[in-house]
Design a protein around this motif. Sequence first.
Motif, PDB file in Angstrom:
ATOM      1  N   ARG A 184       0.922  -1.534  -0.095  1.00  0.00           N
ATOM      2  CA  ARG A 184       0.108  -0.015  -0.187  1.00  0.00           C
ATOM      3  C   ARG A 184       1.060   1.588  -0.038  1.00  0.00           C
ATOM      4  O   ARG A 184       1.356   1.744   0.990  1.00  0.00           O
ATOM      5  CB  ARG A 184      -1.093  -0.195   0.764  1.00  0.00           C
ATOM      6  CG  ARG A 184      -1.643  -0.577   1.462  1.00  0.00           C
ATOM      7  CD  ARG A 184      -2.362  -1.595   0.401  1.00  0.00           C
ATOM      8  NE  ARG A 184      -3.405  -2.602   0.555  1.00  0.00           N
ATOM      9  CZ  ARG A 184      -3.457  -3.392  -0.494  1.00  0.00           C
ATOM     10  NH1 ARG A 184      -2.734  -3.792  -1.587  1.00  0.00           N
ATOM     11  NH2 ARG A 184      -4.426  -4.497  -0.056  1.00  0.00           N
ATOM     12  N   LEU A 185       0.867   2.067  -0.765  1.00  0.00           N
ATOM     13  CA  LEU A 185       1.401   3.217  -0.882  1.00  0.00           C
ATOM     14  C   LEU A 185       0.587   4.626  -0.652  1.00  0.00           C
ATOM     15  O   LEU A 185      -0.251   4.651  -0.969  1.00  0.00           O
ATOM     16  CB  LEU A 185       1.891   3.532  -2.380  1.00  0.00           C
ATOM     17  CG  LEU A 185       3.154   2.431  -2.739  1.00  0.00           C
ATOM     18  CD1 LEU A 185       2.002   1.649  -3.646  1.00  0.00           C
ATOM     19  CD2 LEU A 185       3.997   3.347  -3.397  1.00  0.00           C
ATOM     20  N   VAL A 186       0.960   5.572   0.155  1.00  0.00           N
ATOM     21  CA  VAL A 186      -0.064   6.686   0.354  1.00  0.00           C
ATOM     22  C   VAL A 186       1.022   8.479   0.878  1.00  0.00           C
ATOM     23  O   VAL A 186       2.789   8.158   0.759  1.00  0.00           O
ATOM     24  CB  VAL A 186      -0.014   6.930   1.882  1.00  0.00           C
ATOM     25  CG1 VAL A 186      -0.433   8.032   2.532  1.00  0.00           C
ATOM     26  CG2 VAL A 186      -1.047   5.034   2.152  1.00  0.00           C
ATOM     27  N   ASN A 187       1.017   8.757  -0.894  1.00  0.00           N
ATOM     28  CA  ASN A 187       1.806   9.616  -0.790  1.00  0.00           C
ATOM     29  C   ASN A 187       1.136  10.819  -0.899  1.00  0.00           C
ATOM     30  O   ASN A 187       0.058  11.139  -1.480  1.00  0.00           O
ATOM     31  CB  ASN A 187       1.996   9.503  -2.333  1.00  0.00           C
ATOM     32  CG  ASN A 187       2.903   8.372  -2.820  1.00  0.00           C
ATOM     33  OD1 ASN A 187       3.913   7.781  -1.831  1.00  0.00           O
ATOM     34  ND2 ASN A 187       2.749   7.943  -3.816  1.00  0.00           N
ATOM     35  N   GLY A 188       1.833  11.757  -0.715  1.00  0.00           N
ATOM     36  CA  GLY A 188       1.124  13.341  -0.236  1.00  0.00           C
ATOM     37  C   GLY A 188       1.389  14.846  -1.166  1.00  0.00           C
ATOM     38  O   GLY A 188       2.400  14.124  -2.534  1.00  0.00           O
ATOM     39  N   ALA A 189       0.104  14.833  -2.463  1.00  0.00           N
ATOM     40  CA  ALA A 189       0.342  15.456  -3.728  1.00  0.00           C
ATOM     41  C   ALA A 189       0.425  16.996  -3.248  1.00  0.00           C
ATOM     42  O   ALA A 189       1.520  17.349  -4.252  1.00  0.00           O
ATOM     43  CB  ALA A 189      -1.321  15.634  -3.503  1.00  0.00           C
ATOM     44  N   ASP A 190       0.986  16.902  -2.184  1.00  0.00           N
ATOM     45  CA  ASP A 190       1.727  18.266  -2.090  1.00  0.00           C
ATOM     46  C   ASP A 190       3.834  17.923  -1.979  1.00  0.00           C
ATOM     47  O   ASP A 190       4.530  18.866  -1.570  1.00  0.00           O
ATOM     48  CB  ASP A 190       1.593  19.002  -1.226  1.00  0.00           C
ATOM     49  CG  ASP A 190       0.317  20.591  -1.671  1.00  0.00           C
ATOM     50  OD1 ASP A 190      -0.075  20.031  -2.778  1.00  0.00           O
ATOM     51  OD2 ASP A 190      -0.562  20.254  -0.583  1.00  0.00           O
ATOM     52  N   ASP A 191       4.125  16.849  -2.004  1.00  0.00           N
ATOM     53  CA  ASP A 191       5.584  16.353  -1.902  1.00  0.00           C
ATOM     54  C   ASP A 191       6.299  16.703  -2.802  1.00  0.00           C
ATOM     55  O   ASP A 191       5.937  16.575  -3.702  1.00  0.00           O
ATOM     56  CB  ASP A 191       5.234  15.001  -1.890  1.00  0.00           C
ATOM     57  CG  ASP A 191       6.542  13.940  -1.032  1.00  0.00           C
ATOM     58  OD1 ASP A 191       7.900  14.913  -0.725  1.00  0.00           O
ATOM     59  OD2 ASP A 191       6.449  12.628  -0.668  1.00  0.00           O
ATOM     60  N   ASP A 192       7.230  17.649  -2.925  1.00  0.00           N
ATOM     61  CA  ASP A 192       8.501  18.334  -3.482  1.00  0.00           C
ATOM     62  C   ASP A 192       9.407  18.051  -2.858  1.00  0.00           C
ATOM     63  O   ASP A 192      10.825  17.390  -3.692  1.00  0.00           O
ATOM     64  CB  ASP A 192       8.931  19.648  -3.689  1.00  0.00           C
ATOM     65  CG  ASP A 192       8.808  20.576  -2.394  1.00  0.00           C
ATOM     66  OD1 ASP A 192       8.900  19.958  -1.650  1.00  0.00           O
ATOM     67  OD2 ASP A 192       8.768  21.231  -2.429  1.00  0.00           O
ATOM     68  N   THR A 193       9.487  16.658  -2.468  1.00  0.00           N
ATOM     69  CA  THR A 193      10.728  16.066  -1.788  1.00  0.00           C
ATOM     70  C   THR A 193      10.589  14.734  -2.824  1.00  0.00           C
ATOM     71  O   THR A 193      11.631  14.363  -3.288  1.00  0.00           O
ATOM     72  CB  THR A 193      11.519  15.883  -0.534  1.00  0.00           C
ATOM     73  OG1 THR A 193      11.040  16.625   0.015  1.00  0.00           O
ATOM     74  CG2 THR A 193      12.530  14.559  -0.024  1.00  0.00           C
ATOM     75  N   VAL A 194       9.336  13.627  -2.710  1.00  0.00           N
ATOM     76  CA  VAL A 194       9.490  12.664  -3.577  1.00  0.00           C
ATOM     77  C   VAL A 194       8.589  13.155  -4.156  1.00  0.00           C
ATOM     78  O   VAL A 194       7.598  12.157  -3.300  1.00  0.00           O
ATOM     79  CB  VAL A 194       9.755  11.104  -2.506  1.00  0.00           C
ATOM     80  CG1 VAL A 194       9.210  10.269  -3.803  1.00  0.00           C
ATOM     81  CG2 VAL A 194      10.907  11.484  -2.316  1.00  0.00           C
ATOM     82  N   PRO A 195       7.979  13.476  -5.229  1.00  0.00           N
ATOM     83  CA  PRO A 195       6.740  13.739  -5.643  1.00  0.00           C
ATOM     84  C   PRO A 195       5.766  12.046  -6.243  1.00  0.00           C
ATOM     85  O   PRO A 195       6.800  11.508  -5.938  1.00  0.00           O
ATOM     86  CB  PRO A 195       7.016  14.677  -7.121  1.00  0.00           C
ATOM     87  CG  PRO A 195       8.476  14.834  -7.209  1.00  0.00           C
ATOM     88  CD  PRO A 195       9.285  13.997  -5.695  1.00  0.00           C
ATOM     89  N   PRO A 196       4.868  12.277  -6.271  1.00  0.00           N
ATOM     90  CA  PRO A 196       3.933  11.135  -5.779  1.00  0.00           C
ATOM     91  C   PRO A 196       4.362  10.335  -7.545  1.00  0.00           C
ATOM     92  O   PRO A 196       3.988   9.501  -7.751  1.00  0.00           O
ATOM     93  CB  PRO A 196       2.546  11.823  -5.624  1.00  0.00           C
ATOM     94  CG  PRO A 196       2.203  13.167  -6.086  1.00  0.00           C
ATOM     95  CD  PRO A 196       4.141  14.150  -5.831  1.00  0.00           C
ATOM     96  N   GLU A 197       4.701  11.254  -8.520  1.00  0.00           N
ATOM     97  CA  GLU A 197       4.916  10.847  -9.779  1.00  0.00           C
ATOM     98  C   GLU A 197       6.197   9.160  -9.421  1.00  0.00           C
ATOM     99  O   GLU A 197       6.401   8.446 -10.707  1.00  0.00           O
ATOM    100  CB  GLU A 197       5.099  11.846 -11.186  1.00  0.00           C
ATOM    101  CG  GLU A 197       6.131  12.427 -11.375  1.00  0.00           C
ATOM    102  CD  GLU A 197       5.420  13.471  -9.770  1.00  0.00           C
ATOM    103  OE1 GLU A 197       5.963  14.923 -11.022  1.00  0.00           O
ATOM    104  OE2 GLU A 197       4.498  14.304  -9.399  1.00  0.00           O
ATOM    105  N   VAL A 198       6.814   9.241  -9.098  1.00  0.00           N
ATOM    106  CA  VAL A 198       7.808   8.849  -8.137  1.00  0.00           C
ATOM    107  C   VAL A 198       7.301   6.907  -8.517  1.00  0.00           C
ATOM    108  O   VAL A 198       7.704   6.223  -9.034  1.00  0.00           O
ATOM    109  CB  VAL A 198       8.752   8.565  -7.131  1.00  0.00           C
ATOM    110  CG1 VAL A 198       9.313   7.871  -6.485  1.00  0.00           C
ATOM    111  CG2 VAL A 198       9.812  10.010  -7.740  1.00  0.00           C
ATOM    112  N   ALA A 199       5.929   6.858  -8.020  1.00  0.00           N
ATOM    113  CA  ALA A 199       5.447   5.614  -7.404  1.00  0.00           C
ATOM    114  C   ALA A 199       4.274   5.217  -9.018  1.00  0.00           C
ATOM    115  O   ALA A 199       4.068   4.303  -9.245  1.00  0.00           O
ATOM    116  CB  ALA A 199       4.839   5.016  -6.578  1.00  0.00           C
ATOM    117  N   ASP A 200       4.309   6.580  -9.566  1.00  0.00           N
ATOM    118  CA  ASP A 200       3.618   6.266 -11.292  1.00  0.00           C
ATOM    119  C   ASP A 200       3.827   4.390 -11.944  1.00  0.00           C
ATOM    120  O   ASP A 200       2.814   3.900 -11.678  1.00  0.00           O
ATOM    121  CB  ASP A 200       3.490   7.153 -11.726  1.00  0.00           C
ATOM    122  CG  ASP A 200       2.336   7.954 -11.600  1.00  0.00           C
ATOM    123  OD1 ASP A 200       1.787   8.451 -10.387  1.00  0.00           O
ATOM    124  OD2 ASP A 200       2.794   9.245 -12.158  1.00  0.00           O
ATOM    125  N   ALA A 201       5.193   3.789 -12.153  1.00  0.00           N
ATOM    126  CA  ALA A 201       5.526   2.998 -12.668  1.00  0.00           C
ATOM    127  C   ALA A 201       5.340   1.684 -12.173  1.00  0.00           C
ATOM    128  O   ALA A 201       5.165   0.976 -12.522  1.00  0.00           O
ATOM    129  CB  ALA A 201       7.173   3.736 -13.305  1.00  0.00           C
TER     130      ALA A 201
END
Length: 249
Positions: A184-201
């Motif tokens: 399960r992944l929980v990511n912040g939409a406003d995260d500029d340290t590890v942007p949520p798109e890092v998890a897309d692939a």
Amino acid sequence: MTSSPQTRTYGSDPAQVYDVLLPAAGAPQVGVTVVVVHGGFWRKAYDREHALPEARAFAAAGFHVALAEYRRAGMPGGGVPGTLDDVRALLAAVAEQPDLPKPLVLVGHSAGGHLVTWVAGQPWAAERGVVGAVSLAGVVDLGASDRLHLGSDAAREFVGTGPGSAAWTSADPMSTLPPKVPVRLVNGADDDTVPPEVADAYVSEATAAGGDVAVQVVPGTDHMAVIDPTSPAFELVLSAVRSLLPTSP
């Protein structure tokens, strides 16, 4: 009120330790151990101290907790493979503790999210009693991290080489899809340290390969809010952990 942490060792290095927190007095005990793996781009400068409020919150919710430390880049033996070896040894030690109930749910933040997702891809994960992993703003795709130069090329510093090497492949959760336990992944939409798109692939390829993977992107949430027990996002983290339990608490 939660108990004071008790530090235990899983190796001879001063960094090969973990803190045990028992369920808070009066909390309904869940009968599960949450293993908390802190972040900090795998670097020596960041230790487990900043994850203690998160660990205490899990104990307050009725979980036994093991707050992990490990050798990090810039430390003797840290990086790849040493850090990965530490995580493997840590879980073996926790699984053998008679006072820490099984199953184990792994919760990792940032670089710790990478480490728990890496564990989820290993064939020995279930043998250690791991039933799932929760990545909080995790660096789950080393290639994406490298392309975005996250943490001033922290992934290359951690691995010691770049993409395409055997060491890189051995450390990249993308190389062991699908995961062997649910993620399960929980990511912040406003995260500029590890942007949520890092998890897309990771999410798309893991799902296509038949993995039990789900992601939640939380509006108005930055990199640190996902480990802050006072943040609304933390309720979603607790829900993600509970979703991995064999039976509802």
